[in-house]
Design a protein around this motif. Structure first.
Motif, PDB file in Angstrom:
ATOM      1  N   ARG A  46      36.809  -8.169 -26.975  1.00  0.00           N
ATOM      2  CA  ARG A  46      36.057  -7.482 -25.921  1.00  0.00           C
ATOM      3  C   ARG A  46      36.477  -7.984 -24.547  1.00  0.00           C
ATOM      4  N   VAL A  47      36.607  -9.310 -24.399  1.00  0.00           N
ATOM      5  CA  VAL A  47      37.016  -9.872 -23.114  1.00  0.00           C
ATOM      6  C   VAL A  47      38.426  -9.428 -22.753  1.00  0.00           C
ATOM      7  N   ARG A  48      39.330  -9.439 -23.726  1.00  0.00           N
ATOM      8  CA  ARG A  48      40.702  -9.012 -23.440  1.00  0.00           C
ATOM      9  C   ARG A  48      40.743  -7.556 -22.990  1.00  0.00           C
ATOM     10  N   ALA A  49      39.841  -6.726 -23.546  1.00  0.00           N
ATOM     11  CA  ALA A  49      39.867  -5.298 -23.229  1.00  0.00           C
ATOM     12  C   ALA A  49      39.345  -5.007 -21.824  1.00  0.00           C
ATOM     13  N   ILE A  50      38.457  -5.866 -21.268  1.00  0.00           N
ATOM     14  CA  ILE A  50      37.863  -5.553 -19.965  1.00  0.00           C
ATOM     15  C   ILE A  50      38.335  -6.491 -18.852  1.00  0.00           C
ATOM     16  N   ARG A  51      39.351  -7.308 -19.095  1.00  0.00           N
ATOM     17  CA  ARG A  51      39.753  -8.319 -18.119  1.00  0.00           C
ATOM     18  C   ARG A  51      40.595  -7.751 -16.977  1.00  0.00           C
ATOM     19  N   TRP A  52      41.262  -6.573 -17.165  1.00  0.00           N
ATOM     20  CA  TRP A  52      42.208  -6.071 -16.159  1.00  0.00           C
ATOM     21  C   TRP A  52      41.462  -5.282 -15.071  1.00  0.00           C
ATOM     22  N   LYS A  53      40.935  -5.983 -14.115  1.00  0.00           N
ATOM     23  CA  LYS A  53      40.248  -5.339 -12.996  1.00  0.00           C
ATOM     24  C   LYS A  53      40.872  -5.855 -11.697  1.00  0.00           C
ATOM     25  N   GLU A  54      41.244  -4.968 -10.831  1.00  0.00           N
ATOM     26  CA  GLU A  54      41.957  -5.357  -9.616  1.00  0.00           C
ATOM     27  C   GLU A  54      41.142  -5.036  -8.364  1.00  0.00           C
ATOM     28  N   GLU A  55      41.524  -5.683  -7.293  1.00  0.00           N
ATOM     29  CA  GLU A  55      40.772  -5.573  -6.032  1.00  0.00           C
ATOM     30  C   GLU A  55      41.486  -4.651  -5.044  1.00  0.00           C
ATOM     31  N   LEU A  56      41.947  -3.484  -5.520  1.00  0.00           N
ATOM     32  CA  LEU A  56      42.723  -2.595  -4.665  1.00  0.00           C
ATOM     33  C   LEU A  56      41.924  -2.116  -3.454  1.00  0.00           C
ATOM     34  N   GLU A  57      40.670  -1.719  -3.670  1.00  0.00           N
ATOM     35  CA  GLU A  57      39.870  -1.180  -2.576  1.00  0.00           C
ATOM     36  C   GLU A  57      39.596  -2.235  -1.509  1.00  0.00           C
ATOM     37  N   LEU A  58      39.374  -3.490  -1.932  1.00  0.00           N
ATOM     38  CA  LEU A  58      39.126  -4.548  -0.960  1.00  0.00           C
ATOM     39  C   LEU A  58      40.312  -4.720  -0.024  1.00  0.00           C
TER      40      LEU A  58
ATOM     41  N   LEU B 138      43.610 -14.728   6.579  1.00  0.00           N
ATOM     42  CA  LEU B 138      42.628 -14.489   5.525  1.00  0.00           C
ATOM     43  C   LEU B 138      43.222 -13.685   4.371  1.00  0.00           C
ATOM     44  N   CYS B 139      42.669 -13.911   3.189  1.00  0.00           N
ATOM     45  CA  CYS B 139      43.094 -13.169   2.008  1.00  0.00           C
ATOM     46  C   CYS B 139      42.425 -11.794   2.013  1.00  0.00           C
ATOM     47  N   PRO B 140      43.181 -10.702   2.065  1.00  0.00           N
ATOM     48  CA  PRO B 140      42.569  -9.366   2.133  1.00  0.00           C
ATOM     49  C   PRO B 140      41.908  -8.934   0.839  1.00  0.00           C
ATOM     50  N   ALA B 141      42.247  -9.587  -0.288  1.00  0.00           N
ATOM     51  CA  ALA B 141      41.665  -9.191  -1.568  1.00  0.00           C
ATOM     52  C   ALA B 141      40.422  -9.989  -1.911  1.00  0.00           C
TER      53      ALA B 141
ATOM     54  N   ASP C 208      49.068   6.762  -7.840  1.00  0.00           N
ATOM     55  CA  ASP C 208      49.089   7.219  -9.226  1.00  0.00           C
ATOM     56  C   ASP C 208      48.248   6.356 -10.154  1.00  0.00           C
ATOM     57  N   THR C 209      47.890   5.154  -9.719  1.00  0.00           N
ATOM     58  CA  THR C 209      47.147   4.248 -10.611  1.00  0.00           C
ATOM     59  C   THR C 209      45.703   4.042 -10.175  1.00  0.00           C
ATOM     60  N   ARG C 210      45.376   4.332  -8.916  1.00  0.00           N
ATOM     61  CA  ARG C 210      44.013   4.079  -8.441  1.00  0.00           C
ATOM     62  C   ARG C 210      42.977   4.897  -9.183  1.00  0.00           C
ATOM     63  N   THR C 211      43.323   6.120  -9.565  1.00  0.00           N
ATOM     64  CA  THR C 211      42.366   6.949 -10.297  1.00  0.00           C
ATOM     65  C   THR C 211      41.951   6.270 -11.584  1.00  0.00           C
ATOM     66  N   PHE C 212      42.950   5.721 -12.298  1.00  0.00           N
ATOM     67  CA  PHE C 212      42.638   5.023 -13.551  1.00  0.00           C
ATOM     68  C   PHE C 212      41.794   3.785 -13.281  1.00  0.00           C
ATOM     69  N   VAL C 213      42.171   3.001 -12.257  1.00  0.00           N
ATOM     70  CA  VAL C 213      41.435   1.774 -11.960  1.00  0.00           C
ATOM     71  C   VAL C 213      39.996   2.078 -11.585  1.00  0.00           C
ATOM     72  N   ASP C 214      39.795   3.115 -10.729  1.00  0.00           N
ATOM     73  CA  ASP C 214      38.436   3.503 -10.338  1.00  0.00           C
ATOM     74  C   ASP C 214      37.612   3.924 -11.557  1.00  0.00           C
ATOM     75  N   GLN C 215      38.262   4.662 -12.454  1.00  0.00           N
ATOM     76  CA  GLN C 215      37.578   5.138 -13.651  1.00  0.00           C
ATOM     77  C   GLN C 215      37.192   3.965 -14.539  1.00  0.00           C
ATOM     78  N   PHE C 216      38.111   3.034 -14.641  1.00  0.00           N
ATOM     79  CA  PHE C 216      37.885   1.861 -15.485  1.00  0.00           C
ATOM     80  C   PHE C 216      36.774   0.986 -14.914  1.00  0.00           C
ATOM     81  N   HIS C 217      36.792   0.796 -13.580  1.00  0.00           N
ATOM     82  CA  HIS C 217      35.752  -0.016 -12.947  1.00  0.00           C
ATOM     83  C   HIS C 217      34.384   0.616 -13.119  1.00  0.00           C
ATOM     84  N   GLY C 218      34.351   1.934 -12.925  1.00  0.00           N
ATOM     85  CA  GLY C 218      33.050   2.590 -12.876  1.00  0.00           C
ATOM     86  C   GLY C 218      32.457   2.921 -14.220  1.00  0.00           C
TER      87      GLY C 218
END
Length: 787
Positions: free
Chosen positions: A704-716, A124-127, A770-780
């Motif tokens: 707008r789409v280009r600015a919000i497109r970088w979202k990753e599935e790290l937590e999954l 299975l794909c973990p992401a 070092d990057t999860r904090t930024f990703v979490d902030q960006f997602h939330g």
């Protein structure tokens, strides 16, 4: 014993009271028997592992590997080695099957291996969202504007026509060992469904001329049991999904792909489905109606789910413009399984399915073990890219005039409404008809009809109005370009036939020009004097070099009727907007089709000649564009046209690129679209006088789409690894019956697997710290982007 690792068994087996079976005694000595009934031949575990890994990495076939072993045993041919290829194939098939069962943990099932469900052995794909594995208990209550996107499944539908299978053996002789426990759907139900729906005809494409749609009944299937392979993959992470693979009998028929699609959805309960398919604009039309003919277990309650359809960017330029805005999506290509085509096309049906199942599992596992590095690299690339996109968005906001500030709020509402409900107006589409030469000619004809009705139309020629005269002049100009190109391409060794065709075209063009000149001199008397002046120079004039003296050419020397100048300006303006894109789309479509489907010298030569013709048309179109721009520059001051220059830029060679083409050093995330695809009129006309309002709206939405497109599935991914580790711990903690040695082996293997998945979790967690904090902030908090 033979030195190549396959042995004729000549051992003294133990027959004491505590002795195990001959099979178990061989396995304890790391020898794998070719049969479970009185084995006479066995192979070492090391040999089978060696071939297993080589087949994954180099795609070596069993036949090639066995021959290499034969030559290694006797490279002179003086002492022929006994042929044991059949026994080797039996052992490999069983080895693959047992490895799959072992690694999936199903031998730990108290009900036994036979209780394994369809797709139960797939990696299975973990992401991807896996309810009960990597999703929180309240995932259905996630805010639509917050994290609901994270719980949506992205799948892509595709077909591979290189993975053919010849008419070799049959299922009754060569059955599959896995019983649809991996990636192939169950055989008997699939074939029965196809037989029941064999009389359904395939609707022709109403978009572009998609070969996958229109040529399903024309593909050659002579001597083939399968013309290719259909599959459903995870679109984001390029992994095979459970029970999503099946043979195609003749082309990429909807009924085949429908079955695979609905088979996929049996293994997921997510509420958001994002479906990518290169011909989705046609396939989706009757999808839900066709679903009613499927068994109830495969039917989807699509009314309770949010289903969105996309066309992958790889195929998008070949679609019509409405599809390019309605189905835009980023796509991951087919997994690296194509090299297996040569070694599986002559296998029996069961051996082929089991072999490909094994390869799909290996591909998925390699993707999983590489997620730590690939996801980290994506985030590292996303950080600077996001800054650039934010800057671009800020520039657009600062560029908005005072009267557009209210429009900004309205645009945001429009794009958010469309994202929530795709049936709402698409903010990326222009709202009116596109600018084309044909549409301008139609407008001019309607204006002539209106003037005739009002009695204000002064016609000097029975069959030719001023608009028809100028339009015909532009057509003659195009024919002159073609004749010049034909003469330039003759070469020094042209045949009589080639020269004859060029001479005939020249004569025909000369006759048309003479007839047109007579009408022109009625409407534009001054051109007669200009031509007499040219004749006195004694220069020989050929049809392709004859100066037509259109208003843009006359205006530099003598005054011309303003009406003719306006007509010519409108025609040239449309010509400039309508000159390059269609040919570039054709070039892109041919290149992609050639790369994906064509093999062999004959097919590639034909495609090369076709591309050569398209290249010639693109070159002619660029010349036509440059000529039109020069005419517009001359005419604009006379008719006082302003505000058109920003949409028609100077054309450089590097600007002539397809919508999906990348310049040197660019990646998909960094790609800059050539201005010819963003010019006013590339998709439609303007709402306001100079088009700046609609242009600004579309560019703002894109930024707008280009600015919000970088979202990753790290937590999954982390949650999935944690779930897998706990699942293996549960296997180890069960109360196992059997001998102490057997219990110890089961527990040790389960603990080992749990430790492996915890090691993956630790590696990812520390690498992403070092990057999860930024990703979490960006997602939330997307509002940090001013959106």
């Amino acid at each position: 014993m033979d030195s190549h690792g396959i042995h004729k068994v000549a051992l003294d087996f133990c027959y004491c009271a505590l002795a195990t079976t001959h099979i178990q005694q061989l396995l304890c000595k790391s020898l794998f028997p070719s049969t479970t009934s009185d084995p006479k031949t066995a192979a070492t575990f090391r040999l089978l592992e060696e071939f297993h890994l080589l087949s994954f990495e180099s795609k070596v076939s069993a036949y090639e590997f066995f021959n290499a072993l034969m030559w290694r045993s006797d490279n002179m041919g003086l002492s022929p080695v006994k042929e044991r290829y059949n026994q080797f194939m039996w052992m490999i098939c069983q080895w693959r099957h047992l490895k799959m069962l072992k690694r999936s943990g199903h031998p730990y099932d108290p009900n036994g291996v036979d209780s394994t469900s369809e797709g139960g052995c797939a990696v299975l794909c973990p992401a991807c969202p896996q309810p009960g594995k990597n999703l929180p208990s309240d995932w259905r209550e996630a805010s639509p504007t917050n994290q609901s996107w994270l719980y949506g499944l992205f799948v892509t539908i595709n077909a591979n026509f290189r993975l053919k299978r010849k008419v070799v053996s049959k299922d009754s002789v060569d059955p599959s060992l896995s019983h649809s426990w991996g990636y192939f759907v169950e055989e008997s139900a699939y074939k029965a469904f196809l037989d029941d729906n064999s009389n359904i005809s395939q609707e022709k494409s109403t978009c572009s001329s998609h070969n996958a749609v229109n040529m399903v009944d024309t593909k050659s299937s002579h001597g083939l049991a399968a013309t290719g392979l259909g599959t459903i993959d995870c679109a984001h992470h390029n992994m095979k999904l459970p029970t999503t693979v099946r043979d195609l009998q003749k082309g990429e028929k909807y009924v085949n792909m429908d079955y695979l699609f609905f088979s996929t959805l049996r293994h997921t309960s997510v509420d958001i489905l994002n479906i990518s398919y290169d011909i989705v604009c046609q396939w989706k039309k009757n999808l839900w109606h066709c679903m009613t003919s499927f068994p109830p277990s495969m039917q989807l309650d699509h009314g309770t789910k949010k289903v969105t359809f996309f066309v992958p960017k790889f195929h998008l330029p070949a679609h019509i413009e409405s599809c390019q805005t309605s189905f835009s999506f980023n796509f991951a290509r087919w997994a690296n399984i194509k090299p297996m085509a040569s070694s599986t096309k002559e296998m029996g049906p069961g051996a082929r399915r089991d072999t490909l199942d094994d390869f799909f599992g290996d591909w998925n596992w390699k993707k999983i073990t590489g997620l730590c590095c690939t996801m980290l690299q994506k985030v590292k690339e996303a950080l600077p890219e996001l800054s650039e996109h934010e800057a671009a968005l800020d520039d657009l906001k600062e560029g908005l005039k005072v009267e557009y500030t209210e429009a900004l709020s309205r645009w945001k509402e429009q794009v958010e409404a469309w994202e929530h409900d795709p049936s709402q107006p698409n903010p990326y589409e222009r709202s009116t008809e596109k600018i084309t030469l044909a549409s301008v000619r139609l407008e001019l004809a309607k204006e002539d009809a209106s003037e005739l009705e009002l009695g204000s139309f002064h016609k000097l020629h029975e069959d030719c109005s001023p608009s028809v005269l100028i339009s015909s002049g532009l057509e003659l100009e195009e024919q002159q370009r073609r004749l010049r190109a034909d003469k330039a391409g003759l070469g020094i060794h042209a045949t009589d036939i080639q020269e004859g065709k060029v001479v005939q075209c020249s004569n025909s063009l000369q006759c048309r020009i003479k007839a047109w000149v007579k009408v022109q001199e009625l409407y534009m008397p001054m051109v007669a004097a200009l031509r007499l002046r040219d004749k006195s120079s004694g220069v020989v004039v050929t049809p392709e070099s004859f100066e037509l003296l259109l208003p843009s050419q006359v205006g530099r020397m003598d005054p011309c009727d303003l009406k003719f100048q306006k007509i010519e300006w409108r025609l040239y303006y449309a010509q400039a907007h309508n000159t390059l894109r269609s040919n570039l789309r054709m070039q892109t479509a041919i290149l992609k089709y050639k790369d994906r489907n064509l093999r062999g010298q004959g097919s590639n030569t034909q495609a090369h000649n076709m591309l050569k013709g398209v290249d010639t048309r693109i070159e002619a179109a660029s010349t036509r564009y440059q000529d039109a721009c020069r005419a517009l520059v001359i005419l604009a001051p006379f008719i006082k046209e302003t505000g058109w220059q920003p949409s028609l830029c100077l054309l450089d060679h590097q600007d002539i690129q397809g919508m999906s083409d990348l310049l040197w050093g660019e990646t998909e995330g960094r790609r800059k679209l050539s201005w010819i695809w963003n010019m006013r009129g590339a998709h439609g006309d303007e709402l306001d006088k100079d088009g700046s309002m609609e242009d600004m709206r579309i560019e703002w939405c894109k930024a707008r789409v280009r600015a919000i497109r970088w979202k990753e599935e790290l937590e999954l991914i982390l949650q999935f690894f944690d779930w897998q580790a706990m699942s293996w711990d549960e296997c180890a903690d069960q109360n196992w019956s059997g001998s102490p040695t057997e219990r110890e082996g089961r527990i040790a293997y389960a603990r080992h697997q749990a430790a492996l998945h915890r090691a993956l979790w630790d590696m990812c967690h520390s690498s992403w710290a070092d990057t999860r904090t930024f990703v979490d902030q960006f997602h939330g908090n997307p509002s940090t982007l001013g959106l």
